[in-house]
Motif scaffolding. Sequence first.
Motif, PDB file in Angstrom:
ATOM      1  N   ASP A   1       2.296  -8.549 -10.040  1.00 54.92           N
ATOM      2  CA  ASP A   1       3.883  -8.358 -10.366  1.00 54.92           C
ATOM      3  C   ASP A   1       4.737  -8.430  -9.266  1.00 54.92           C
ATOM      4  OD1 ASP A   1       5.911  -7.711 -11.822  1.00 54.92           O
ATOM      5  OD2 ASP A   1       5.568  -5.494 -11.708  1.00 54.92           O
ATOM      6  N   ALA A   2       4.418  -7.420  -8.159  1.00 56.39           N
ATOM      7  CA  ALA A   2       5.208  -7.544  -7.029  1.00 56.39           C
ATOM      8  C   ALA A   2       4.528  -6.745  -5.659  1.00 56.39           C
ATOM      9  CB  ALA A   2       6.416  -6.858  -7.416  1.00 56.39           C
ATOM     10  N   ALA A   3       5.155  -6.950  -4.761  1.00 59.90           N
ATOM     11  CA  ALA A   3       4.812  -6.245  -3.334  1.00 59.90           C
ATOM     12  C   ALA A   3       5.831  -5.488  -3.343  1.00 59.90           C
ATOM     13  CB  ALA A   3       4.517  -7.069  -2.350  1.00 59.90           C
ATOM     14  N   THR A   4       5.578  -3.951  -3.372  1.00 61.81           N
ATOM     15  CA  THR A   4       6.777  -2.919  -3.397  1.00 61.81           C
ATOM     16  C   THR A   4       7.469  -2.498  -1.987  1.00 61.81           C
ATOM     17  OG1 THR A   4       5.434  -1.297  -3.823  1.00 61.81           O
ATOM     18  CG2 THR A   4       6.087  -2.208  -5.694  1.00 61.81           C
ATOM     19  N   GLY A   5       6.245  -2.619  -1.219  1.00 63.40           N
ATOM     20  CA  GLY A   5       6.826  -2.384   0.116  1.00 63.40           C
ATOM     21  C   GLY A   5       5.624  -1.579   0.944  1.00 63.40           C
ATOM     22  N   TRP A   6       5.736  -0.831   1.860  1.00 64.48           N
ATOM     23  CA  TRP A   6       4.664  -0.351   2.900  1.00 64.48           C
ATOM     24  C   TRP A   6       4.574   1.131   2.421  1.00 64.48           C
ATOM     25  CZ3 TRP A   6       2.381  -3.836   6.298  1.00 64.48           C
ATOM     26  CH2 TRP A   6       3.240  -4.925   6.602  1.00 64.48           C
ATOM     27  N   ALA A   7       2.936   1.273   2.295  1.00 64.18           N
ATOM     28  CA  ALA A   7       2.461   2.650   2.021  1.00 64.18           C
ATOM     29  C   ALA A   7       2.035   3.358   3.183  1.00 64.18           C
ATOM     30  CB  ALA A   7       1.382   2.626   1.050  1.00 64.18           C
ATOM     31  N   GLY A   8       2.044   2.893   4.318  1.00 65.01           N
ATOM     32  CA  GLY A   8       1.587   3.208   5.798  1.00 65.01           C
ATOM     33  C   GLY A   8       1.996   2.418   6.707  1.00 65.01           C
ATOM     34  N   TYR A   9       1.297   2.390   7.824  1.00 63.02           N
ATOM     35  CA  TYR A   9       1.311   1.555   8.912  1.00 63.02           C
ATOM     36  C   TYR A   9       0.690   0.412   8.783  1.00 63.02           C
ATOM     37  CZ  TYR A   9       2.741   5.878  11.274  1.00 63.02           C
ATOM     38  OH  TYR A   9       3.539   7.050  11.892  1.00 63.02           O
ATOM     39  N   ASN A  10      -0.072  -0.036   8.178  1.00 68.79           N
ATOM     40  CA  ASN A  10      -0.592  -1.306   7.958  1.00 68.79           C
ATOM     41  C   ASN A  10      -0.898  -1.735   6.651  1.00 68.79           C
ATOM     42  OD1 ASN A  10      -2.581   0.523   8.027  1.00 68.79           O
ATOM     43  ND2 ASN A  10      -3.970  -1.091   8.916  1.00 68.79           N
ATOM     44  N   ILE A  11      -0.216  -0.903   5.628  1.00 64.63           N
ATOM     45  CA  ILE A  11      -0.621  -1.176   4.009  1.00 64.63           C
ATOM     46  C   ILE A  11       0.590  -1.569   3.269  1.00 64.63           C
ATOM     47  CG2 ILE A  11      -1.521   0.158   2.060  1.00 64.63           C
ATOM     48  CD1 ILE A  11      -3.051   1.972   4.081  1.00 64.63           C
ATOM     49  N   ILE A  12       0.483  -2.635   2.393  1.00 64.33           N
ATOM     50  CA  ILE A  12       1.391  -3.037   1.495  1.00 64.33           C
ATOM     51  C   ILE A  12       0.988  -2.710   0.061  1.00 64.33           C
ATOM     52  CG2 ILE A  12       2.652  -5.089   0.439  1.00 64.33           C
ATOM     53  CD1 ILE A  12       2.560  -6.596   3.046  1.00 64.33           C
ATOM     54  N   VAL A  13       1.845  -2.211  -0.896  1.00 62.98           N
ATOM     55  CA  VAL A  13       1.559  -1.836  -2.160  1.00 62.98           C
ATOM     56  C   VAL A  13       1.710  -2.964  -2.973  1.00 62.98           C
ATOM     57  CG1 VAL A  13       2.023  -0.273  -3.983  1.00 62.98           C
ATOM     58  CG2 VAL A  13       1.966   0.715  -1.622  1.00 62.98           C
ATOM     59  N   ILE A  14       0.792  -3.157  -3.805  1.00 62.11           N
ATOM     60  CA  ILE A  14       0.844  -4.481  -4.900  1.00 62.11           C
ATOM     61  C   ILE A  14       0.934  -3.750  -6.354  1.00 62.11           C
ATOM     62  CG2 ILE A  14      -0.327  -6.267  -5.825  1.00 62.11           C
ATOM     63  CD1 ILE A  14      -1.396  -6.982  -3.151  1.00 62.11           C
ATOM     64  N   ASN A  15       1.710  -4.032  -7.101  1.00 62.84           N
ATOM     65  CA  ASN A  15       1.628  -3.679  -8.554  1.00 62.84           C
ATOM     66  C   ASN A  15       1.305  -4.940  -9.274  1.00 62.84           C
ATOM     67  OD1 ASN A  15       2.168  -0.706  -8.056  1.00 62.84           O
ATOM     68  ND2 ASN A  15       4.187  -1.120  -8.313  1.00 62.84           N
TER      69      ASN A  15
END
Length: 210
Positions: free
Chosen positions: A168-182
Amino acid sequence: MVKKLEIDALLFMIVGAFVGMFLVVYVKQQPVRFYSSAAAPVASAPTITPTPTVSFQPTTATTSQISSDGTHKVNLKTIHNQDLTNTYEVSADNGTTIYTKTLGADETVTIPFNTWEPQNRFFFIQENLSDGPKVLVFNADGSAFGSGEPYLDLTDAYTKLGSNDTYDAATGWAGYNIIVINTKASDGTQGTSYWYELPYGSLIPLATKF
């Protein structure tokens, strides 16, 4: 009286002789002119000068997105081509172009507002294609990743995972090196969320949906 008439006649004959000789000499000196009944020559057709071809000059537009602390910037230059395609050039911090892509008129490249990783080591862009979005992740300095790739293809990594849910989408950064995917489930509801870890590009499913 008779003698005077004779003298006058003689003078008249002498004058006439001189006039006749003068006319003969004058006529001989004139050029002979010939007149033809042929039609006058037809005027040639006017020369047509071709209209000069105007060369196409592509137009450009530039957008950018700065990091949260204002110290870094991603630049996206869009070149509008004559064939109605657009060429996109990506650079960081006024450096050289690190990625370029030409897309059709109905496809675009965008920079998300949260493109920068919190420590400004990575950033990502999104290609909005006819078959769906594609997210690409870059090192901030434009260098290749450990395996030699100039960027990491987040959406391709999710596709290779083989999940039943649709990206669906990459919503942004959840940490220093982590991208959140929905993702989305087959019934249209929200599917499983994932962490995309850098710099290795591994995917971790989450129990919590973001």
